[in-house]
Design an enzyme around this catalytic site. Structure first.
Site, PDB file in Angstrom:
ATOM      1  N   ARG A 122       0.399  -1.376   0.055  1.00 10.73           N
ATOM      2  CA  ARG A 122      -0.131  -0.085  -0.016  1.00 10.73           C
ATOM      3  C   ARG A 122       1.108   1.226  -0.045  1.00 10.73           C
ATOM      4  NH1 ARG A 122      -5.535  -1.419   3.326  1.00 10.73           N
ATOM      5  NH2 ARG A 122      -6.360  -2.069   1.289  1.00 10.73           N
ATOM      6  N   GLN A 127      -0.717   2.247  -5.999  1.00 12.67           N
ATOM      7  CA  GLN A 127      -1.842   2.470  -5.477  1.00 12.67           C
ATOM      8  C   GLN A 127      -2.787   2.133  -6.643  1.00 12.67           C
ATOM      9  OE1 GLN A 127      -2.106   6.178  -3.942  1.00 12.67           O
ATOM     10  NE2 GLN A 127      -4.324   6.466  -2.648  1.00 12.67           N
ATOM     11  N   ASP A 130      -3.893  -1.690  -6.323  1.00 14.28           N
ATOM     12  CA  ASP A 130      -4.410  -2.577  -5.271  1.00 14.28           C
ATOM     13  C   ASP A 130      -5.802  -2.315  -5.821  1.00 14.28           C
ATOM     14  OD1 ASP A 130      -4.924  -2.449  -2.898  1.00 14.28           O
ATOM     15  OD2 ASP A 130      -5.041  -0.179  -2.366  1.00 14.28           O
ATOM     16  N   SER A 133      -8.053  -2.515  -2.332  1.00 12.35           N
ATOM     17  CA  SER A 133      -9.236  -0.968  -2.595  1.00 12.35           C
ATOM     18  C   SER A 133     -10.023  -1.290  -3.897  1.00 12.35           C
ATOM     19  CB  SER A 133      -8.331   0.081  -2.814  1.00 12.35           C
ATOM     20  OG  SER A 133      -7.057  -0.634  -1.418  1.00 12.35           O
ATOM     21  N   TYR A 228      -3.526  -0.682   7.655  1.00 10.78           N
ATOM     22  CA  TYR A 228      -4.433  -2.165   8.539  1.00 10.78           C
ATOM     23  C   TYR A 228      -5.230  -1.727   9.616  1.00 10.78           C
ATOM     24  CZ  TYR A 228      -3.877  -3.818   4.031  1.00 10.78           C
ATOM     25  OH  TYR A 228      -3.977  -4.476   2.644  1.00 10.78           O
TER      26      TYR A 228
HETATM   27  P1  NAD Z   1     -10.143  -3.859   5.741  1.00 11.34           P
HETATM   28  O1  NAD Z   1     -10.488  -4.410   4.656  1.00 11.34           O
HETATM   29  O2  NAD Z   1      -8.527  -4.669   6.302  1.00 11.34           O
HETATM   30  O3  NAD Z   1     -11.010  -3.633   6.917  1.00 11.34           O
HETATM   31  C1  NAD Z   1     -11.585  -2.701   6.775  1.00 11.34           C
HETATM   32  C2  NAD Z   1     -11.659  -1.359   8.124  1.00 11.34           C
HETATM   33  O4  NAD Z   1     -12.336  -2.767   9.467  1.00 11.34           O
HETATM   34  C3  NAD Z   1     -10.920  -1.102   7.887  1.00 11.34           C
HETATM   35  O5  NAD Z   1     -10.770   0.489   8.338  1.00 11.34           O
HETATM   36  C4  NAD Z   1     -10.520  -1.024   9.317  1.00 11.34           C
HETATM   37  O6  NAD Z   1      -9.386   0.083  10.297  1.00 11.34           O
HETATM   38  C5  NAD Z   1     -11.771  -1.470  10.591  1.00 11.34           C
HETATM   39  N1  NAD Z   1     -11.916  -2.873  11.133  1.00 11.34           N
HETATM   40  C6  NAD Z   1     -10.964  -3.671  11.298  1.00 11.34           C
HETATM   41  N2  NAD Z   1     -10.924  -4.067  13.448  1.00 11.34           N
HETATM   42  C7  NAD Z   1     -12.288  -3.500  13.685  1.00 11.34           C
HETATM   43  C8  NAD Z   1     -13.098  -3.746  14.233  1.00 11.34           C
HETATM   44  N3  NAD Z   1     -12.469  -4.561  15.188  1.00 11.34           N
HETATM   45  N4  NAD Z   1     -14.210  -2.672  14.780  1.00 11.34           N
HETATM   46  C9  NAD Z   1     -14.227  -1.706  13.856  1.00 11.34           C
HETATM   47  N5  NAD Z   1     -13.773  -1.152  12.706  1.00 11.34           N
HETATM   48  C10 NAD Z   1     -12.097  -2.317  12.830  1.00 11.34           C
HETATM   49  O7  NAD Z   1      -8.397  -2.303   5.179  1.00 11.34           O
HETATM   50  P2  NAD Z   1      -9.183  -1.447   3.961  1.00 11.34           P
HETATM   51  O8  NAD Z   1     -10.530  -0.711   3.653  1.00 11.34           O
HETATM   52  O9  NAD Z   1      -8.669  -2.679   2.501  1.00 11.34           O
HETATM   53  O10 NAD Z   1      -7.738  -0.613   4.330  1.00 11.34           O
HETATM   54  C11 NAD Z   1      -7.904  -0.064   5.604  1.00 11.34           C
HETATM   55  C12 NAD Z   1      -7.144   1.464   5.206  1.00 11.34           C
HETATM   56  O11 NAD Z   1      -5.686   1.259   4.684  1.00 11.34           O
HETATM   57  C13 NAD Z   1      -7.895   1.911   4.167  1.00 11.34           C
HETATM   58  O12 NAD Z   1      -8.698   3.258   4.419  1.00 11.34           O
HETATM   59  C14 NAD Z   1      -6.798   3.562   3.527  1.00 11.34           C
HETATM   60  O13 NAD Z   1      -6.798   4.390   5.005  1.00 11.34           O
HETATM   61  C15 NAD Z   1      -5.190   2.768   3.750  1.00 11.34           C
HETATM   62  N6  NAD Z   1      -4.718   2.747   2.634  1.00 11.34           N
HETATM   63  C16 NAD Z   1      -3.962   2.342   1.942  1.00 11.34           C
HETATM   64  C17 NAD Z   1      -3.716   2.799   0.230  1.00 11.34           C
HETATM   65  C18 NAD Z   1      -2.404   3.212   0.110  1.00 11.34           C
HETATM   66  O14 NAD Z   1      -1.392   3.888   0.120  1.00 11.34           O
HETATM   67  N7  NAD Z   1      -1.801   2.748  -1.535  1.00 11.34           N
HETATM   68  C19 NAD Z   1      -4.380   1.793  -0.401  1.00 11.34           C
HETATM   69  C20 NAD Z   1      -6.191   1.360   0.208  1.00 11.34           C
HETATM   70  C21 NAD Z   1      -5.665   1.483   1.460  1.00 11.34           C
END
Ligand code: NAD
Length: 377
Positions: A122, A127, A130, A133, A228
């Protein structure tokens, strides 16, 4: 260099790893691209469209797979098809490598360089590759559409001659990529949205979409350097459940998206919380493929508990296969383009590149990814 793309065989999978447009981009790079007949039919792309874009089409799956210098797919291959791959071939797809130990081992034994699309780092540079995402984003949209078709009311407020209808209340647990899209979609439909996440950085993003953020003080939570969530302690989960019970009881729809990379999803909505909800309301569990966030959710089924629908429909992005294929294919093509030598017209597996280091799991007969190797004591 020959790129081979077989049809997906997983039951219910309607997405395709390449679209005609994305295939055309690979052909422009100088690759020979061969696909299995019917590759994109379920997503809405005819064989003729692929042919027009420069594809070679075959019905012989085994020959297709064994002839590829690069094999591109969406899902992991059936284990028996790994033996068909050429030694030294590159294979890129989602592989679920934490749970598929045998598959990973087989890739190594056959001398295949397997790329796990889940492991694309990430970083800003990666990006555009990905897939988690790009698919989660569409999944978030579909989750809201599913919710709309299972709940007993409409989303927007309506002021009519027959009186005022109040907006539906939606609670979204986990506001990562999928959760944020679910918030945006629910807002567009006029619902009143509250969201919660353990990562404190999310609060601003939730508010900027016009939703409320539920604050629960759990002490130290945080996130990994890749963004994450970290797993919570048992005590923190307990505290979280107590705080969320009231919001669940007050909501018409709960959508859960909470995942912890590489682990089973945490159970966040318990039977007690379900019992606090009104009959006719609905819970959509987007984490059902990694074990589920909702107690009693059944994989790929819609069940009911005391009048509350529990929607465990799997593979939500496959419900919008045209766009899901379009963005998945764009991710794959971005990966190929990044490592394509235009002069030699070949894909160069740069072993010291951060992206390749992150996503390559087997190479030269061995498992090479540090996330899959035993941790040193
Ligand atoms: P994910 O699918 O692993 O998780 C989904 C969401 O669930 C996350 O926001 C996580 O914080 C939340 N979660 C986990 N345990 C929890 C709990 N017990 N209670 C409530 N919420 C909980 O994550 P995702 O959506 O794939 O990505 C998370 C973050 O990664 C994104 O919001 C973003 O900031 C970042 N991201 C960065 C890049 C990049 O820089 N290229 C790309 C994609 C995502």
């Amino acid at each position: 260099m020959k790129i081979s793309v077989p049809r997906e065989t997983h039951p219910g999978e309607s997405r395709a790893p390449l679209t005609p447009d994305s295939l055309g981009k690979l052909v422009k790079l100088g690759a020979q691209v061969e696909i299995e007949a019917g590759l994109g039919l379920a997503a809405g792309f005819s064989d003729e469209a692929y042919l027009k874009a420069g594809a070679i089409i075959t019905a012989d799956r085994k020959e297709l797979i064994s002839g590829g210098d690069i094999v591109l797919r969406l899902r992991k291959p059936p284990v028996e098809e790994i033996a068909w791959l050429k030694q030294g071939a590159i294979h890129a797809s989602l592989l679920d490598p934490f749970n598929e130990k045998e598959l990973v081992q087989k890739f190594a034994e056959h001398g295949v360089s397997a790329i796990s699309m889940e492991f694309i780092p990430r970083t800003t540079r990666a990006q555009k590759m990905d897939v988690l995402s790009s698919q989660a984003n569409l999944g978030g949209y579909v989750a809201v559409i599913q919710a709309a078709s299972h709940v007993n009311k409409i989303f927007p407020m309506m002021t009519t001659a027959a009186g005022t209808i109040l907006p539906a209340k939606i609670f979204i647990i986990g506001a990562g990529v999928a959760g944020l899209q679910a918030i945006a979609t629910a807002k567009r439909l006029g619902a009143k949205v509250t969201a919660y996440d353990t990562r404190p950085v999310v609060e601003e993003q939730v508010k900027s979409l016009g939703a409320q953020f539920l604050k629960i003080d759990l002490g130290e939570t945080g996130q990994t350097k890749e963004g994450y969530a970290k797993a919570l302690t048992e005590e923190q989960i307990q505290k979280q459940r107590e705080a969320m019970k009231k919001t669940c009881g007050d909501s018409d729809i709960v959508i859960t998206t909470a995942q912890v990379f590489g682990r089973r999803a945490p159970i966040l909505v318990t039977n007690e919380m379900l019992d606090a909800m009104k009959p006719g309301s609905a819970v959509i569990d987007m984490a059902v493929e990694s074990g589920g966030n909702v107690e009693g959710v059944v994989y790929d089924q819609v069940t009911e508990r005391k009048g509350v629908k529990i929607v465990g429909v799997a593979n939500l992005p496959a419900r919008v296969p045209l766009h899901a294929s379009q963005v998945y294919a764009a991710n794959l093509v971005a990966l190929v383009e990044e490592f394509w030598d235009k002069k030699e017209k070949t894909f160069v597996l740069k072993l010291d590149d951060e992206i390749i280091k992150g996503c390559l799991i087997t190479h030269g007969g061995k498992i090479v990814n540090e996330k899959l190797l035993p941790k040193p004591n």
